[in-house]
Enzyme design. Structure first.
Site: not given
Length: 522
Positions: A287, A455-457
């Site tokens: 995101h 920080f949503h890998p």
């Protein structure tokens, strides 16, 4: 020798260790590269920024991003018991039901996963059709509720968006305060929620400060891991399964270091190929956040939180600004009316959130912006070297697909419209970081200049490509991946909650498999 060896004590690994060790007949070893979660900055919610780029953070960055003016984007990941759940902003948003239904994997629909969300949860609002009580994970209402956060919600409603007090309820659309993974004003990581209560079990061993370098694969089966602690090589054997829970960057890296990945890359680096699995490390999704910052003169931002009075308030009552998670409020919107679900999540923090959170606030300020939930663009994680301690090569390819940038422009227009509402007027008088205008050209330039990761890998070991629907690595026996990397597509929300549910379900899949004990090589 253990029955199960779990690599990575993060949002998934702590859940797995706790659930699998409930069976006293099996032995479990949980391996974490970082230390125990003893830092006081972990437990104080507002102190999460002090954890970034410390020894508790893998401190990754992308390589040059082609569509972001070749900038390198900071990517924090927890390197500590609890993993990223020990350093994140504690937002509890599961995603949209259509996300899980859209995975197209048997057993992974929203109806299949809802019982695991409910099982994990101890929601202070009580039980309902959507929520549970009595589970390990505390889910609480925000205790800080800064006046700017309330004003942001009011402004969004003034702009015509609905109010929403539960993004995990009947509808995701609308604006309100986030529920958080906190208990009594302190962080509730998966380490505190799941792992700590299980540490006294004699069948659970936790190894910290041990960096796993590769999975041992013998005769087509994973039989253990090899790692290093303080220059000493350590081998840990698994009689039943090795389970990778390193996250969307570390799990594919570890597979490739173990010879499981794209054969041309592995051969070029001198890594013996065990299984040619071309999709390992591919399909990377994230995101992207596009932040707006408005400065003002009202002394109510988080810049004023670190006072003796607020420390005393937190110590004695677990209330006040130090319970703030940063992005206290937000909302979900659709950039087009024909969309079946929201494609943007707004995040609003009562602080100057500059330079991906690494900048030092210089003014009282309000920061908010759209996080793009449904990217078409795909990136990759690959090996930069065969050295196990070398950081992986990460390229997210933000905005590589033109529709992603078009959607970002539409989302920025919504953000600017919210800023013009009366409720936010006291806090938006001094633009600090905003587009020059709402023209397409200026909005596109702004997005390219200031977009960063939120920080949503996910999705680099996706079900159907790298693992099967039971999360078993295809081509190797006795090896699974359980973390955000197995999601075929990133969820519309903050992935921590979904990762916990995935791990809850995976624990059942593993326990139900009841594999026969196998003889391993000496």
């Amino acid at each position: 020798m253990y029955d199960y060896v779990i690599v990575g004590a993060g949002s998934a690994g702590c859940v797995l260790a706790a659930r699998l060790s409930e069976d006293p007949s099996v032995s479990v070893c949980l391996v974490e590269a970082g230390p125990a979660d003893k830092s006081p900055n972990i437990q104080v919610p507002a102190a999460f920024g002090k954890l970034l780029r410390t020894n508790l953070d893998w401190d990754y960055s992308t390589h040059e991003e082609p569509q972001l003016n070749r900038r390198r984007i900071y990517l924090p990941r927890g390197r500590v018991l609890g993993g990223t759940s020990s350093i994140n902003t504690m937002i509890y948003v599961r995603g949209n039901p259509q996300d899980f239904d859209g995975w197209g994997q048997p057993g992974w629909s929203y109806a299949d996963l809802l019982p695991y969300f409910i099982k994990s949860e101890d929601n202070e609002r009580g039980a309902s059709a959507h929520h549970g009580v009595g589970g390990p994970l505390a889910v609480s209402d925000n205790r800080a509720r800064n006046a700017m956060s309330t004003a942001f919600i009011d402004a969004a409603v003034e702009a015509g968006h609905p109010a929403n007090d539960d993004f995990n309820g009947d509808s995701q659309d609308g604006f309100g305060y986030f529920q958080l993974t906190q208990r009594d004003g302190s962080r509730a990581s998966t380490a505190t929620a799941y792992l700590h209560p299980a540490l006294s079990r004699p069948n659970l061993t936790v190894e910290t400060n041990l960096h796993v370098h590769r999975v041992l694969v013998e005769n087509g089966r994973a039989t253990g891991v090899v790692g290093e602690r303080l220059d000493e090589q350590v081998t840990i054997r698994a009689e039943r399964e090795v389970i990778l829970s390193g996250g969307a960057y570390n799990s594919p890296q570890l597979l490739m270091l173990s010879g499981i990945g794209p054969a041309p890359l592995l051969s070029a680096l001198g890594v013996p190929v065990v299984v040619d699995s071309p999709q390992v490390g591919q399909n990377l999704q994230d995101h992207a956040l596009i932040p707006l910052i408005y400065a003002h003169e009202h002394p109510i931002s988080m810049l004023a939180a670190a006072t003796p009075e607020n420390f005393e308030l937190y110590a004695n009552e677990r209330t006040g600004p130090l319970t703030s998670n940063g992005p206290e409020a937000g909302g979900f919107v659709r950039t087009r009316a024909d969309l079946a679900a929201p494609d943007v999540e707004f995040l609003c923090a009562p602080v100057m959130f500059a330079d991906s959170g690494l900048g030092t606030p210089t003014h009282h300020a309000l920061s908010y912006g759209p996080s793009m939930l449904s990217p078409i663009s795909r990136g990759s994680v690959s090996l930069a070297s065969d050295a196990p301690t070398a950081k992986p090569k990460i390229v997210h390819n933000y905005f590589a697909e033109e529709p992603d940038l078009d959607n970002a422009v539409a989302a920025l227009r919504i953000a600017l419209d919210i800023a013009r509402q009366d409720a936010l007027a006291p806090y938006t008088a001094t633009p600090f970081l905003v587009p020059d205008s709402d023209s397409d050209a200026d909005l596109r330039d702004f997005a390219r200049l200031y977009t960063h990761s939120i920080f949503h890998p996910s999705s680099t070991c996706a079900m159907g490509e790298v693992v099967d629907a039971e999360l078993r690595v295809m081509g190797v026996d006795g090896l699974r991946v359980v973390d955000a990397s197995v999601m075929p597509k990133v969820v519309r929300g903050n992935p921590n909650a979904a990762v916990i549910a995935v791990a809850e379900k995976a624990a059942d899949l593993i326990a139900d498999a009841l594999p026969q004990r196998v003889e391993t090589a000496a």
